[in-house]
Design a protein around this motif. Sequence first.
Motif, PDB file in Angstrom:
ATOM      1  N   SER A  22       0.736  -1.201   0.052  1.00  0.00           N
ATOM      2  CA  SER A  22       0.074  -0.016   0.028  1.00  0.00           C
ATOM      3  C   SER A  22       0.813   1.268   0.219  1.00  0.00           C
TER       4      SER A  22
ATOM      5  N   THR B 241      -4.715  -3.457  -6.874  1.00  0.00           N
ATOM      6  CA  THR B 241      -4.396  -1.790  -6.361  1.00  0.00           C
ATOM      7  C   THR B 241      -4.528  -1.826  -4.869  1.00  0.00           C
ATOM      8  N   SER B 242      -5.350  -2.443  -4.311  1.00  0.00           N
ATOM      9  CA  SER B 242      -5.511  -2.589  -2.783  1.00  0.00           C
ATOM     10  C   SER B 242      -6.279  -3.999  -2.376  1.00  0.00           C
TER      11      SER B 242
ATOM     12  N   ARG C  84      -6.561  -4.501   4.121  1.00  0.00           N
ATOM     13  CA  ARG C  84      -6.317  -3.352   5.034  1.00  0.00           C
ATOM     14  C   ARG C  84      -6.462  -3.561   6.331  1.00  0.00           C
TER      15      ARG C  84
ATOM     16  N   VAL D  61      -7.333   5.505   4.232  1.00  0.00           N
ATOM     17  CA  VAL D  61      -8.001   5.617   2.605  1.00  0.00           C
ATOM     18  C   VAL D  61      -9.484   5.993   2.455  1.00  0.00           C
TER      19      VAL D  61
ATOM     20  N   HIS E 288     -12.272  -5.433   2.984  1.00  0.00           N
ATOM     21  CA  HIS E 288     -10.893  -5.405   2.684  1.00  0.00           C
ATOM     22  C   HIS E 288     -10.011  -5.715   4.179  1.00  0.00           C
TER      23      HIS E 288
END
Length: 144
Positions: free
Chosen positions: A16, A59-60, A63, A71, A79
């Motif tokens: 990230s 891209t993600s 998390r 974000v 996520h």
Amino acid sequence: MIRISTNFTLDEFLASDTARREGIDNTSPSITAIVNLTMLVARVLQPLRNLMKLPVRVTSGYRCATLNKAVGGAYGSQHMTGQAADISFANNEGLERKAIELIRVMNEYDQLIWEQKGDTRWLHVSYNALHNRKQFINKTNKTL
């Protein structure tokens, strides 16, 4: 580097730019999150990669709660449990449409969201081993 399928590694789901920039440690997902990421890859992303015969750029991915907040991620975002990833095809609308069609035909997804911020588009895709809603949402200015 831990490989979770032929074409995907755990590292690409933990990387990230925001985490690096903000000094957030996003490198310690729970075992449950790793299992969920592995299921997402096995059921959706690797089959998509195999069918498209093109790289699928994450891209993600996972998390941690701190990164999700940084974000502007949704409260309770998938996520954070490893059930979701955002993927990109470099704003190639044809490839985005093909990926949407293939994921919907595979019928192994929880949510598929075609998202857009400014001129950048991506696909949010999630998988829930307990219950897949098979929900498609188009948040772009594009029609299918």
